[in-house]
Design a protein around this motif. Structure first.
Motif, PDB file in Angstrom:
ATOM      1  N   UNK A  97     136.194  67.120 -20.263  1.00  0.00           N
ATOM      2  CA  UNK A  97     137.245  66.764 -21.234  1.00  0.00           C
ATOM      3  C   UNK A  97     136.651  66.738 -22.638  1.00  0.00           C
ATOM      4  N   UNK A  98     137.397  67.272 -23.607  1.00  0.00           N
ATOM      5  CA  UNK A  98     136.891  67.294 -24.979  1.00  0.00           C
ATOM      6  C   UNK A  98     137.034  65.907 -25.602  1.00  0.00           C
ATOM      7  N   UNK A  99     135.916  65.394 -26.139  1.00  0.00           N
ATOM      8  CA  UNK A  99     135.910  64.077 -26.785  1.00  0.00           C
ATOM      9  C   UNK A  99     136.089  64.194 -28.288  1.00  0.00           C
ATOM     10  N   UNK A 100     135.540  65.276 -28.825  1.00  0.00           N
ATOM     11  CA  UNK A 100     135.637  65.450 -30.284  1.00  0.00           C
ATOM     12  C   UNK A 100     135.578  66.927 -30.611  1.00  0.00           C
ATOM     13  N   UNK A 126     145.427  67.425 -29.434  1.00  0.00           N
ATOM     14  CA  UNK A 126     145.251  67.492 -27.977  1.00  0.00           C
ATOM     15  C   UNK A 126     144.096  66.598 -27.525  1.00  0.00           C
ATOM     16  N   UNK A 127     143.047  66.511 -28.355  1.00  0.00           N
ATOM     17  CA  UNK A 127     141.932  65.600 -28.025  1.00  0.00           C
ATOM     18  C   UNK A 127     142.456  64.165 -27.991  1.00  0.00           C
ATOM     19  N   UNK A 128     143.269  63.809 -28.977  1.00  0.00           N
ATOM     20  CA  UNK A 128     143.825  62.451 -29.032  1.00  0.00           C
ATOM     21  C   UNK A 128     144.678  62.164 -27.792  1.00  0.00           C
ATOM     22  N   UNK A 129     145.357  63.193 -27.292  1.00  0.00           N
ATOM     23  CA  UNK A 129     146.198  63.024 -26.090  1.00  0.00           C
ATOM     24  C   UNK A 129     145.397  63.206 -24.797  1.00  0.00           C
ATOM     25  N   UNK A 130     144.118  63.488 -24.906  1.00  0.00           N
ATOM     26  CA  UNK A 130     143.210  63.677 -23.758  1.00  0.00           C
ATOM     27  C   UNK A 130     143.662  64.821 -22.841  1.00  0.00           C
ATOM     28  N   UNK A 131     144.194  65.894 -23.445  1.00  0.00           N
ATOM     29  CA  UNK A 131     144.690  67.022 -22.637  1.00  0.00           C
ATOM     30  C   UNK A 131     143.893  68.306 -22.868  1.00  0.00           C
TER      31      UNK A 131
END
Ligand code: GTP
Length: 331
Positions: A152-155, A201-206
């Motif tokens: 998952x992308x964190x940043x 999308x990172x903020x939504x964890x998708x």
């Protein structure tokens, strides 16, 4: 599987070659950059591709009158004005009614990425988007991506100063998206996929990412364009024929680690090293072309010297006995 290919940029870094030819229509040893990209997509199961066009769109249409490249069906989406990467992807995707998982990519990336594998990983992540990451020595010119152990992308950090980059894995410009990504961009709005859509999308964890370190070059600069072409003939990536069969090379001219396009003429005593000569170029007697690119039908006068990433535009005439190092002609 359908793909959206971004090919609408102005290609300013490759001027003057791109003044009359869009970047993706420049030759890369006999085939255009676009043909190389589409053939790779086709080999990984893509059957239809929509070209997200803006700059000089008619050149693409005229080049492929049967609307196919390597068996892949082409569609054309011409933006009324540049919509930036995110706006362009969504405009093009909407234009052919994409409603299923799709691929989006920068049309100037030459890579051996396993695209079918990226799609499989995307499905196993179950997210909204998956980005291919590639390692680079200096990430400060790129979008650096930090991921967790699950992918998952964190940043997502655009062009961080060298000492602040959290990793050297960068956004490599090939994505797998669910159609919900299209809804993130309001129709007709100018939106960057890298700066606006991905952070959301990172903020939504998708958003997920896959690190794959195979052959990858962003061919957008004179240096990298020269590299992708020469890597096809010097054995780094393959060892294709480098001198077109109808080119004429004088018996005492020297051509080393270079590409000579169709119909080019190299006169006696000329030396060509680590360079690209596009179709129809003429190199005069005793001229020297080293680490340089000469555009279609340009004429290089006798004993002229071109070195250090000199780029000569289409049909330009370079004077006899002149010397050019690291120049763009015309500038
Ligand atoms: P430079 O001017 O040299 O930076 O090149 P460029 O205009 O191609 O920009 P860049 O390499 O950053 O763009 C990445 C990819 O997106 C390329 O394949 C471009 O063709 C494409 N692209 C950039 N902006 C747009 C746009 O507004 N619309 C469309 N359709 N494509 C774009």
């Amino acid at each position: 599987m359908r793909a959206v290919i971004l090919v609408g940029g102005f290609g300013t870094r490759l001027r003057p070659l791109t003044l009359s030819t869009p970047k993706q229509m420049l030759p890369v040893n006999g085939f255009t950059m676009l043909e190389r990209v589409v053939a790779h997509l086709g080999a990984h199961g893509v059957t239809e591709a929509v070209l997200a066009l803006g700059y000089l769109p008619e050149i693409f249409r005229e080049a492929y009158p049967d609307d196919t490249i390597a068996g892949v069906r082409l569609h054309y989406a011409v933006e009324p004005e540049p919509l930036d990467t995110g706006g362009a992807i969504c405009f093009a995707a909407r234009s052919i009614g994409i409603d299923d998982t799709f691929i989006a990519l920068n049309g100037d990336v030459i890579t051996d990425l396993n695209i079918a594998g990226l799609v499989r990983q995307h499905r196993s992540f179950g997210g909204e988007g998956t980005v291919h990451l590639t390692p680079v020595d200096d990430p400060s010119r790129f979008g650096v991506v930090q991921i967790d152990d699950d992918g998952r992308v964190l940043a997502f950090i655009e062009k961080p100063p060298a000492h602040e980059a959290p990793s050297n894995w960068i956004n490599a410009g090939t994505y797998v998206f669910e159609p919900s990504v299209i809804e993130r961009v309001p129709p007709g709005e100018r939106v960057s996929i890298e700066r606006t859509v991905f952070p959301a999308m990172v903020a939504d964890r998708t958003l997920y990412a896959v690190q794959e370190a195979g052959y990858w070059v962003d061919a957008g600069t004179p240096e990298s364009y020269l590299k992708v072409a020469l890597d096809l003939v010097n054995g780094v990536r393959s060892a294709e024929q480098a001198v077109a069969s109808d080119a004429t090379v004088a018996f005492d001219a020297q051509v080393t680690e270079s590409i000579v396009g169709a119909g080019a003429i190299i006169e006696p005593g000329a030396v060509i090293e680590r360079s690209i000569l596009h179709p129809g170029v003429r190199i005069g007697e005793g001229a020297r072309v080293v680490d340089s690119i000469v555009g279609t039908r340009a004429r290089i006068g006798a004993r002229a010297r071109l070195t250090d990433l000199t780029v000569v535009g289409q049909s330009v005439e370079v004077g006899a006995n002149s010397t050019h190092a690291g120049r763009k002609l015309p500038g």
